[in-house]
Motif scaffolding. Sequence first.
Motif, short mmCIF file in Angstrom:
data_model
loop_
_atom_site.label_atom_id
_atom_site.label_comp_id
_atom_site.label_asym_id
_atom_site.label_seq_id
_atom_site.Cartn_x
_atom_site.Cartn_y
_atom_site.Cartn_z
N ARG A 432 0.55 -1.02 -8.99
CA ARG A 432 1.52 -0.38 -9.87
C ARG A 432 2.92 -0.75 -9.38
O ARG A 432 3.07 -1.59 -8.50
CB ARG A 432 1.31 1.14 -9.87
CG ARG A 432 -0.09 1.55 -10.31
CD ARG A 432 -0.35 3.03 -10.13
NE ARG A 432 -1.78 3.35 -10.37
CZ ARG A 432 -2.32 4.53 -10.16
NH1 ARG A 432 -1.59 5.55 -9.73
NH2 ARG A 432 -3.61 4.72 -10.38
N THR A 433 3.94 -0.11 -9.93
CA THR A 433 5.29 -0.42 -9.48
C THR A 433 5.56 0.23 -8.13
O THR A 433 4.84 1.14 -7.69
CB THR A 433 6.34 0.08 -10.49
OG1 THR A 433 6.29 1.52 -10.53
CG2 THR A 433 6.07 -0.47 -11.89
N ILE A 434 6.62 -0.25 -7.47
CA ILE A 434 7.01 0.35 -6.18
C ILE A 434 7.30 1.84 -6.36
O ILE A 434 6.87 2.67 -5.55
CB ILE A 434 8.25 -0.39 -5.62
CG1 ILE A 434 7.86 -1.81 -5.20
CG2 ILE A 434 8.87 0.38 -4.46
CD1 ILE A 434 9.02 -2.68 -4.76
N ARG A 435 8.01 2.18 -7.44
CA ARG A 435 8.34 3.59 -7.68
C ARG A 435 7.08 4.43 -7.83
O ARG A 435 6.96 5.51 -7.25
CB ARG A 435 9.22 3.72 -8.92
CG ARG A 435 9.54 5.18 -9.29
CD ARG A 435 10.39 5.33 -10.53
NE ARG A 435 11.77 4.97 -10.26
CZ ARG A 435 12.35 3.83 -10.58
NH1 ARG A 435 11.63 2.89 -11.23
NH2 ARG A 435 13.61 3.58 -10.29
N GLU A 436 6.12 3.95 -8.61
CA GLU A 436 4.89 4.71 -8.83
C GLU A 436 4.11 4.90 -7.53
O GLU A 436 3.52 5.96 -7.29
CB GLU A 436 4.03 4.00 -9.88
CG GLU A 436 4.57 4.11 -11.29
CD GLU A 436 3.83 3.23 -12.28
OE1 GLU A 436 3.62 3.66 -13.42
OE2 GLU A 436 3.46 2.09 -11.91
N ASN A 437 4.13 3.88 -6.66
CA ASN A 437 3.47 4.02 -5.37
C ASN A 437 4.16 5.06 -4.49
O ASN A 437 3.49 5.82 -3.79
CB ASN A 437 3.43 2.67 -4.64
CG ASN A 437 2.22 1.84 -5.02
OD1 ASN A 437 1.11 2.11 -4.58
ND2 ASN A 437 2.43 0.83 -5.86
N LEU A 438 5.45 5.10 -4.54
CA LEU A 438 6.20 6.06 -3.72
C LEU A 438 6.00 7.49 -4.21
O LEU A 438 5.99 8.44 -3.41
CB LEU A 438 7.69 5.71 -3.73
CG LEU A 438 8.07 4.40 -3.03
CD1 LEU A 438 9.52 4.04 -3.32
CD2 LEU A 438 7.86 4.49 -1.53
N LEU A 439 5.83 7.67 -5.52
CA LEU A 439 5.74 9.01 -6.10
C LEU A 439 4.34 9.63 -5.97
O LEU A 439 4.15 10.77 -6.40
CB LEU A 439 6.12 8.96 -7.58
CG LEU A 439 7.60 8.69 -7.89
CD1 LEU A 439 7.82 8.52 -9.39
CD2 LEU A 439 8.48 9.82 -7.36
N ILE A 440 3.40 8.91 -5.38
CA ILE A 440 2.03 9.42 -5.30
C ILE A 440 1.97 10.76 -4.57
O ILE A 440 1.27 11.68 -4.98
CB ILE A 440 1.12 8.37 -4.61
CG1 ILE A 440 0.82 7.24 -5.59
CG2 ILE A 440 -0.18 9.00 -4.11
CD1 ILE A 440 0.14 6.06 -4.97
N GLY A 441 2.73 10.90 -3.49
CA GLY A 441 2.69 12.16 -2.74
C GLY A 441 3.63 13.22 -3.26
O GLY A 441 3.51 14.39 -2.88
N ARG A 442 4.58 12.83 -4.10
CA ARG A 442 5.57 13.79 -4.62
C ARG A 442 6.04 13.33 -6.00
O ARG A 442 7.10 12.73 -6.14
CB ARG A 442 6.75 13.90 -3.65
CG ARG A 442 7.72 15.01 -3.99
CD ARG A 442 8.81 15.05 -2.94
NE ARG A 442 9.87 15.98 -3.29
CZ ARG A 442 11.01 16.11 -2.61
NH1 ARG A 442 11.22 15.35 -1.54
NH2 ARG A 442 11.94 16.97 -2.99
#
Length: 593
Positions: A432-442
Amino acid sequence: MGFLQTYARVLGLLAPDKWVAIGLALAALALAGLQFLEPVLFGRVVDVLSGADRLPQDEVWRQAVALLIVWGAVGLTGIAANVAVSLLADRMAHRNRLAVMHRYFQHVLAMPLSFHGDTASGRLMKIMLVGTDHLFAIWLSFFREHLTTFITGFVLLPLTFFMNWRLAIILLVLVLVFIVVAAFVVSRTQEAQEKVEDFQSQLAGNAQDALSNVVVVQSFTRMSAEAKLFGDIMRQVLDHQFPVLNWWAVVSVLTRSASTVSVITIFILGTWLHMNGQASVGEIVSFMGFATMLIGRLEGAVGFVSRLLMQVPGLREVFSVLDARSSVPEKFDAIDLPRVRGEVVFDHVAFGYPGGGRILNDVSFTAPPGKTVALVGQTGAGKSTAMSLLQRLWDPIEGQVTIDGHDLRDISLESLRRNVGVVFQDAMLFNRTIRENLLIGRPDATQEQIEQACRMAEAHDFITRQPQGYDTRVGERGAQLSGGQKQRLSIARALLKDPPILILDEATSALDAATEARVQKALKVLMEGRTTFIIAHRLSTIRDADEILVFDQGRIVERGTFEELVELGERFAELVRTQLSGAEAKKANPVAA
């Protein structure tokens, strides 16, 4: 689970739509009745016309027109009912197929690692997609066709005995022959079809395994070998599938033959009965219509039973996954913990995998809030297993693990894992996108919070250099990024989640020295104020730990600070000397290294 039990359970999945299902069942009953009426009306018209010479012409016309009007009304009502059944059945089948798929997906995601370790992900995907397709096909055909067939066979067929019991016996024999033949063929082919389904699941599992390791396949020139393995399994599928198809082809021929014989028998017997005054021409015509209708129904039923036989193994696989119970079940009154302080206690903990020996034995330690505890030891000493227990991927067989005094078995899994963050050796990024990966926990984090976490993790600069910045897709398992970039994203993801308890599982072991230095800087920021557990082979990364636990064969054999353990001069000191001598050797002979 038997053949009929599986079928009953498939229909039982429609319970959330029971009123729609009941409505469709009533519509099917009406359709069966309307279809039953058509041969009756046809026969009555024939009787009126054949007796025209005995009635006034006006009376003949009146009766014929009345019957034709009723017949037309029955036909139009049947068309309308068919349209309604088709539309409602389609929508209900689509809706419930997606509902079962969603339930299956949620269930599999919630299952512990013990389940996923035993079952290939390709096999699980195949079971979900193929199984839900089977469910959809059965629901649709049941309400569109087979419910009407059942009603015709078990409710309306007995009514023909009131019209002419002699002719009705022929129809009954036709149905009984079909049931006996179908039951015999099911008994002969069921086991073979189950083997076919097993081989097809193997195909899916092997294909997924090869595709997910395509780099290894290509670099070791395994393309031909993997294709041959796939072809071997495919041939086994065909070897077991063809006999099943042959049996059902025989059933189809026998059904058609029995149906033809039944029609001829009705005609011959009907003629003899008519000559003896025991059947009218209209009754003979009506029973010819019944036979034709029944033939069509039975041929449809043969196709349905053969398809169901091929679908049952796949349906059983779906149900076996849905019925699988977690090895770490959650209590119905589990505590939903708020943000914890972070005190972790292992109290005389022992653990062993089912059917194997103990991996941990009498492990006890306390990690105060905000402190850093390092776990070291040889491979297989029990370090990672201990941290698996902290995440409750398994439950101890003796002792207990607590957070802030709460046994993990009393805490809801969601609230436990909300309070624990993990940075793995492999960053494990989604395609997925970098943003979507970062948002997994929050998921509710703002762009400002995302960028702040990435700056702290030394990741913001390389992200902004990507083609679409934070909206750049990282590829499968982060294939578009370097190892250091993936690991810094993993750290940023943990920073954004902001857990009070942190596990660093060999977080830098796969990195070169220069990249490791940058990642270590990011990790120090991440560890501040959190109860942190570090699993490490590189002992230089744990020099500042508040306590080091040395594991050996599932036990803690030493504990203390880095300096204390070096001074002790035992196992930990030996590990340090071994790594230092290895480092010196590399410096002395860099070409060989």
